[in-house]
Design a protein around this motif. Structure first.
Motif, short mmCIF file in Angstrom:
data_model
loop_
_atom_site.label_atom_id
_atom_site.label_comp_id
_atom_site.label_asym_id
_atom_site.label_seq_id
_atom_site.Cartn_x
_atom_site.Cartn_y
_atom_site.Cartn_z
N UNK A 125 -54.73 84.82 -56.13
CA UNK A 125 -54.79 83.53 -56.83
C UNK A 125 -53.88 82.51 -56.15
N UNK A 126 -52.69 82.96 -55.75
CA UNK A 126 -51.68 82.04 -55.21
C UNK A 126 -51.99 81.56 -53.79
N UNK A 127 -52.66 82.37 -52.98
CA UNK A 127 -52.86 82.02 -51.57
C UNK A 127 -53.59 80.69 -51.36
N UNK A 128 -54.78 80.47 -51.93
CA UNK A 128 -55.44 79.17 -51.71
C UNK A 128 -54.66 78.00 -52.31
N UNK A 129 -54.04 78.23 -53.48
CA UNK A 129 -53.25 77.17 -54.11
C UNK A 129 -52.05 76.81 -53.25
N UNK A 130 -51.38 77.84 -52.74
CA UNK A 130 -50.20 77.62 -51.90
C UNK A 130 -50.56 76.91 -50.60
N UNK A 131 -51.71 77.28 -50.03
CA UNK A 131 -52.14 76.63 -48.78
C UNK A 131 -52.41 75.14 -49.02
N UNK A 132 -53.08 74.83 -50.11
CA UNK A 132 -53.35 73.43 -50.46
C UNK A 132 -52.03 72.66 -50.65
N UNK A 133 -51.07 73.30 -51.31
CA UNK A 133 -49.78 72.63 -51.53
C UNK A 133 -49.05 72.40 -50.21
N UNK A 134 -49.13 73.39 -49.31
CA UNK A 134 -48.48 73.26 -48.01
C UNK A 134 -49.09 72.11 -47.20
N UNK A 135 -50.41 72.03 -47.21
CA UNK A 135 -51.10 70.97 -46.48
C UNK A 135 -50.75 69.60 -47.05
N UNK A 136 -50.68 69.51 -48.38
CA UNK A 136 -50.37 68.22 -49.01
C UNK A 136 -48.96 67.74 -48.64
N UNK A 137 -48.04 68.68 -48.42
CA UNK A 137 -46.69 68.30 -48.03
C UNK A 137 -46.62 67.96 -46.54
N UNK A 138 -47.37 68.67 -45.73
CA UNK A 138 -47.37 68.40 -44.29
C UNK A 138 -47.95 67.02 -43.99
N UNK A 139 -49.06 66.71 -44.68
CA UNK A 139 -49.72 65.42 -44.45
C UNK A 139 -49.21 64.31 -45.36
N UNK A 140 -48.18 64.65 -46.15
CA UNK A 140 -47.52 63.65 -47.01
C UNK A 140 -48.51 62.88 -47.88
N UNK A 141 -49.36 63.63 -48.57
CA UNK A 141 -50.31 63.01 -49.51
C UNK A 141 -49.49 62.50 -50.69
#
Length: 236
Positions: free
Chosen positions: A32-48
């Motif tokens: 459950x956490x893996x896709x959610x965590x990946x989305x959160x990581x991407x949002x921080x990298x791209x500064x959404x």
């Protein structure tokens, strides 16, 4: 003080029956956490903008509070509030009939997603941005570039931290006895209550978790070795 060896042996094998519950909670939380965590990581990298602020606040909140407190809130407080709302709406549904393992899934998925997002973020940042630009230059989309180039390299870097997180997750599941889930700890503690053999039960719990965590480290070491060899061949 003399230890009851026969009791320890019997309880050890009884407590082994709780391994399936421990692994079930661990696997569900990671899935459950893996896709959610990946989305959160991407949002921080791209500064959404807004999403980044929400994710940062979420990660700080979850990582900054004890897991016991999270369990008490999600297992005790939240169901009580939901029950009040359900009764107020006149619905015929008893929140307290929900299998307690569902609450365990929720608690550990929430907790794991926060830690895993930072693991993913730091691993993705180790991949040179020039490789992503080169992928775009040859006609790849961002999704294709991440799937074929960025994620495989980041995974090699992330594996040691994912291993540590998984081991901490396995050890953390020992708290699910507070939610009346019959895991390793719960079974051993129930057995101890009959004859007050708590020392022997705690030793059994200690040994079982040592075995599980050691096997987990070994499996991750084999995976790291495999990906390390693959990486060496690619760079050769």
């Amino acid at each position: 003080m003399e230890l009851d060896v026969n009791y320890m042996i019997d309880t050890f094998f009884l407590a082994l029956g709780g391994i399936s519950v421990t692994l079930q909670i661990t696997i569900v939380a990671l899935l459950v956490a893996t896709p959610v965590a990946f989305f959160m990581a991407i949002s921080k990298i791209y500064k959404v903008s807004i999403i980044k602020q929400i994710v940062s606040g979420y990660v700080s909140l979850i990582r900054g509070t004890p897991m016991i407190l999270q369990i008490l809130i999600i297992y005790s407080l939240v169901p009580s509030l939901i029950n009040m709302i359900v009764k107020g709406l006149g619905w015929d549904f008893n929140v307290f009939d929900v299998n307690p393992i569902i609450y365990a899934y929720i608690v550990f998925s929430i907790n794991t997603s926060a830690g895993l997002s930072e693991v993913f973020r730091s691993a993705l940042l180790t991949v040179n941005v020039g490789q992503l630009e080169a992928a775009h230059a040859i006609g790849m989309s961002t999704v294709q570039a991440y799937r074929r180039i960025v994620i495989p390299q980041a995974l090699v870097v992330a594996l040691p931290n994912i291993c540590n997180l998984t081991i901490n997750l396995i050890k953390g599941t020992s708290l699910v006895f507070m939610m009346t889930v019959k895991d390793i700890t719960a079974i051993a503690k129930i057995q101890a209550a009959f004859g007050y053999n708590y020392i022997e039960s705690y030793i059994d719990i200690f040994l079982i978790y040592i075995i599980i965590c050691s096997i987990t480290q070994l499996l991750f070491a084999l995976v790291e070795k495999h990906f390390g060899s693959y990486k060496s061949l690619k760079n050769a």
